[in-house]
Design a protein around this motif. Structure first.
Motif, PDB file in Angstrom:
ATOM      1  N   ARG A 150      77.044  50.821  24.574  1.00 16.31           N
ATOM      2  CA  ARG A 150      76.235  51.770  25.359  1.00 16.31           C
ATOM      3  C   ARG A 150      76.228  53.155  24.718  1.00 16.31           C
ATOM      4  O   ARG A 150      76.302  54.175  25.402  1.00 16.31           O
ATOM      5  N   ASP A 151      76.111  53.193  23.372  1.00 22.34           N
ATOM      6  CA  ASP A 151      76.154  54.465  22.645  1.00 22.34           C
ATOM      7  C   ASP A 151      74.872  54.721  21.875  1.00 22.34           C
ATOM      8  O   ASP A 151      74.826  55.602  21.027  1.00 22.34           O
ATOM      9  N   CYS A 152      73.833  53.958  22.144  1.00 18.94           N
ATOM     10  CA  CYS A 152      72.611  54.020  21.340  1.00 18.94           C
ATOM     11  C   CYS A 152      71.840  55.307  21.618  1.00 18.94           C
ATOM     12  O   CYS A 152      71.519  55.622  22.767  1.00 18.94           O
ATOM     13  N   VAL A 153      71.543  56.034  20.560  1.00 18.07           N
ATOM     14  CA  VAL A 153      70.778  57.276  20.668  1.00 18.07           C
ATOM     15  C   VAL A 153      69.323  56.961  20.348  1.00 18.07           C
ATOM     16  O   VAL A 153      68.997  56.533  19.240  1.00 18.07           O
ATOM     17  N   ASP A 154      68.437  57.174  21.310  1.00 17.52           N
ATOM     18  CA  ASP A 154      67.047  56.746  21.169  1.00 17.52           C
ATOM     19  C   ASP A 154      66.348  57.333  19.949  1.00 17.52           C
ATOM     20  O   ASP A 154      65.585  56.658  19.266  1.00 17.52           O
ATOM     21  N   ASP A 155      66.601  58.618  19.664  1.00 19.22           N
ATOM     22  CA  ASP A 155      65.814  59.266  18.615  1.00 19.22           C
ATOM     23  C   ASP A 155      66.383  59.059  17.215  1.00 19.22           C
ATOM     24  O   ASP A 155      65.875  59.605  16.248  1.00 19.22           O
ATOM     25  N   ILE A 156      67.451  58.255  17.080  1.00 19.40           N
ATOM     26  CA  ILE A 156      67.974  57.957  15.747  1.00 19.40           C
ATOM     27  C   ILE A 156      67.123  56.902  15.065  1.00 19.40           C
ATOM     28  O   ILE A 156      66.816  56.983  13.879  1.00 19.40           O
ATOM     29  N   GLY A 157      66.732  55.883  15.822  1.00 18.58           N
ATOM     30  CA  GLY A 157      65.817  54.877  15.278  1.00 18.58           C
ATOM     31  C   GLY A 157      66.472  53.629  14.750  1.00 18.58           C
ATOM     32  O   GLY A 157      65.864  52.579  14.700  1.00 18.58           O
ATOM     33  N   ARG A 158      67.771  53.715  14.333  1.00 24.02           N
ATOM     34  CA  ARG A 158      68.422  52.530  13.787  1.00 24.02           C
ATOM     35  C   ARG A 158      69.546  52.031  14.689  1.00 24.02           C
ATOM     36  O   ARG A 158      70.370  51.224  14.292  1.00 24.02           O
ATOM     37  N   HIS A 184      78.507  61.013  27.770  1.00 25.36           N
ATOM     38  CA  HIS A 184      78.042  61.702  26.563  1.00 25.36           C
ATOM     39  C   HIS A 184      76.628  61.295  26.131  1.00 25.36           C
ATOM     40  O   HIS A 184      75.774  62.148  25.935  1.00 25.36           O
ATOM     41  N   ILE A 185      76.388  60.000  25.939  1.00 25.73           N
ATOM     42  CA  ILE A 185      75.060  59.538  25.530  1.00 25.73           C
ATOM     43  C   ILE A 185      74.294  59.155  26.790  1.00 25.73           C
ATOM     44  O   ILE A 185      74.452  58.063  27.338  1.00 25.73           O
ATOM     45  N   HIS A 186      73.433  60.076  27.259  1.00 31.33           N
ATOM     46  CA  HIS A 186      72.777  59.881  28.549  1.00 31.33           C
ATOM     47  C   HIS A 186      71.967  58.589  28.605  1.00 31.33           C
ATOM     48  O   HIS A 186      71.982  57.874  29.610  1.00 31.33           O
ATOM     49  N   GLU A 187      71.259  58.278  27.523  1.00 34.42           N
ATOM     50  CA  GLU A 187      70.399  57.102  27.523  1.00 34.42           C
ATOM     51  C   GLU A 187      71.171  55.794  27.466  1.00 34.42           C
ATOM     52  O   GLU A 187      70.584  54.716  27.571  1.00 34.42           O
ATOM     53  N   GLY A 188      72.499  55.877  27.319  1.00 31.92           N
ATOM     54  CA  GLY A 188      73.312  54.664  27.256  1.00 31.92           C
ATOM     55  C   GLY A 188      73.814  54.183  28.608  1.00 31.92           C
ATOM     56  O   GLY A 188      74.565  53.199  28.663  1.00 31.92           O
ATOM     57  N   TYR A 189      73.416  54.839  29.700  1.00 30.75           N
ATOM     58  CA  TYR A 189      73.882  54.468  31.043  1.00 30.75           C
ATOM     59  C   TYR A 189      73.821  52.963  31.267  1.00 30.75           C
ATOM     60  O   TYR A 189      72.811  52.314  30.967  1.00 30.75           O
ATOM     61  N   GLY A 190      74.927  52.415  31.788  1.00 33.84           N
ATOM     62  CA  GLY A 190      74.965  50.985  32.070  1.00 33.84           C
ATOM     63  C   GLY A 190      76.295  50.368  31.702  1.00 33.84           C
ATOM     64  O   GLY A 190      77.298  51.073  31.524  1.00 33.84           O
ATOM     65  N   ALA A 191      76.315  49.050  31.574  1.00 33.68           N
ATOM     66  CA  ALA A 191      77.565  48.314  31.410  1.00 33.68           C
ATOM     67  C   ALA A 191      77.445  47.238  30.350  1.00 33.68           C
ATOM     68  O   ALA A 191      76.363  46.670  30.132  1.00 33.68           O
ATOM     69  N   LEU A 202      81.773  51.011  30.583  1.00 33.84           N
ATOM     70  CA  LEU A 202      80.830  51.632  31.504  1.00 33.84           C
ATOM     71  C   LEU A 202      80.419  53.010  31.003  1.00 33.84           C
ATOM     72  O   LEU A 202      81.253  53.914  30.918  1.00 33.84           O
ATOM     73  N   ASN A 203      79.141  53.161  30.648  1.00 29.95           N
ATOM     74  CA  ASN A 203      78.593  54.486  30.380  1.00 29.95           C
ATOM     75  C   ASN A 203      78.045  54.993  31.707  1.00 29.95           C
ATOM     76  O   ASN A 203      77.053  54.477  32.221  1.00 29.95           O
ATOM     77  N   VAL A 204      78.717  55.991  32.249  1.00 36.68           N
ATOM     78  CA  VAL A 204      78.420  56.440  33.610  1.00 36.68           C
ATOM     79  C   VAL A 204      77.650  57.762  33.615  1.00 36.68           C
ATOM     80  O   VAL A 204      77.669  58.497  34.611  1.00 36.68           O
ATOM     81  N   SER A 205      76.946  58.069  32.520  1.00 35.94           N
ATOM     82  CA  SER A 205      76.189  59.323  32.434  1.00 35.94           C
ATOM     83  C   SER A 205      75.259  59.461  33.637  1.00 35.94           C
ATOM     84  O   SER A 205      74.472  58.556  33.939  1.00 35.94           O
ATOM     85  N   SER A 206      75.327  60.596  34.290  1.00 35.58           N
ATOM     86  CA  SER A 206      74.539  60.801  35.506  1.00 35.58           C
ATOM     87  C   SER A 206      73.120  61.271  35.212  1.00 35.58           C
ATOM     88  O   SER A 206      72.155  60.716  35.752  1.00 35.58           O
TER      89      SER A 206
END
Length: 319
Positions: free
Chosen positions: A243-251, A276-283, A292-296
């Motif tokens: 759950r650490d994927c950064v959308d704008d990295i691309g890879r 930390h990585i907001h777009e990674g929210y989930g399990a 658990l990425n619990v980014s609010s």
């Protein structure tokens, strides 16, 4: 290895060699070059993931998921739709990356025994905003409130705010259990908290770019080696590939820490909670640990739109 190959390796590492070196000396420099390249690959999360991903197991996680001590986990679920807590469990309610927005949320937190906050309470490290959060936190009815800082919370890092960081941290400790590379017990369950995230040094080499920052590679490895065995690991930094994927990295996976993933899979906590990585929210799960990425916040700090808190139940000690 031939002379040409050794020279190519040395050049790739950015090291210089004297063309008149004998083969033994050239071999020594080539070995140093190989170590430089290996360290660079280890510090690059994309390269690290390419090397590690084939050894990872991924278990599908769904609302209500159970595994080992975890007797249920709910994410993306409105608080009113989460089942009542059964007997024999401790209920954790998890938030992170609230960035001064949780105080005005249009929903109440689900009921539970332990509230976890995985850092980034503020937007720009304003101590008055941290105090506002403390006032809000005092009114939350949990038996235990466990909080760490994040990279936006510079008001708790002396490298950024000097002596005032200590007084801010003391203010936090008055309204919650505030952890900085420390453990605590909550209802018989061991929780370890660490605020670090991975950042390069500033151009002047004085400190990492953000608060509580640690440089990838050896420094991260040293810090993560100190993580003890625990039931719940609470960190701001996500582990690599979870759950650490950064959308704008691309890879793909670029936000996670290799050394943290290695530590988690060695210590085998029941749950690893991070943000930390907001777009990674989930399990996600590796079959042993529930990640658990619990980014609010759903995106950057501007929108104010919040994900629902993530909730999980852990079997009580001795159950």
């Amino acid at each position: 290895m031939g002379v040409v190959a050794m020279k190519e390796l040395i050049a790739a590492a950015g090291l210089r060699h004297d063309g008149i070196m004998d083969k033994s000396e050239l071999r020594t420099v080539a070995r140093e070059a190989a170590e430089v390249l290996a360290a660079a690959a280890k510090a690059d999360p994309l390269a690290a993931w390419e090397e590690m991903s084939g050894r990872q197991q991924f278990i599908e996680v769904h609302p209500g998921f159970s595994q080992g001590k975890v007797q249920g986990a709910w994410f993306g679920t409105p608080p009113g739709e989460i089942p009542q807590k059964p007997p024999g469990v401790v209920r954790f309610v998890c938030i992170s990356d609230t960035h001064e927005c949780i105080e005005d949320a249009d929903f109440e937190l689900p009921a539970g025994d332990v509230l976890l906050h995985a850092g980034d309470i503020t937007r720009k490290g304003d101590a008055t905003k941290m105090a506002r959060f403390c006032d809000w936190l005092k009114d939350r009815s949990f038996s235990h409130k466990i909080v760490i800082s994040g990279n936006h919370d510079a008001c708790t890092d002396a490298a950024f705010t000097g002596d005032t960081a200590g007084s801010t941290s003391q203010h936090m400790a008055a309204c919650c259990t505030y952890l900085h590379n420390q453990s605590t017990m909550a209802a018989g369950i061991c929780v370890y908290g660490t605020p670090f995230t991975c950042w390069p040094l500033r151009n002047d080499g004085s400190k990492p770019n953000w608060a509580h920052g640690v440089v990838r590679g050896a420094a991260c490895e040293k810090l993560c080696a100190k993580i003890p065995e625990c039931d719940v690991l609470l960190s701001h930094q996500p582990p690599l590939g979870r759950r650490d994927c950064v959308d704008d990295i691309g890879r793909g996976h670029a936000g996670g820490c290799r050394e943290l993933l290695t530590a988690v899979q060695a210590r085998r906590p029941a749950v690893h909670v991070f943000g930390h990585i907001h777009e990674g929210y989930g399990a996600t799960s590796d079959g042993v640990t529930l990640f658990l990425n619990v980014s609010s916040l759903t995106d950057g700090c501007g929108s104010g739109k919040l994900n629902y808190p993530i909730v999980f139940d852990l079997a009580c000690a001795g159950e």
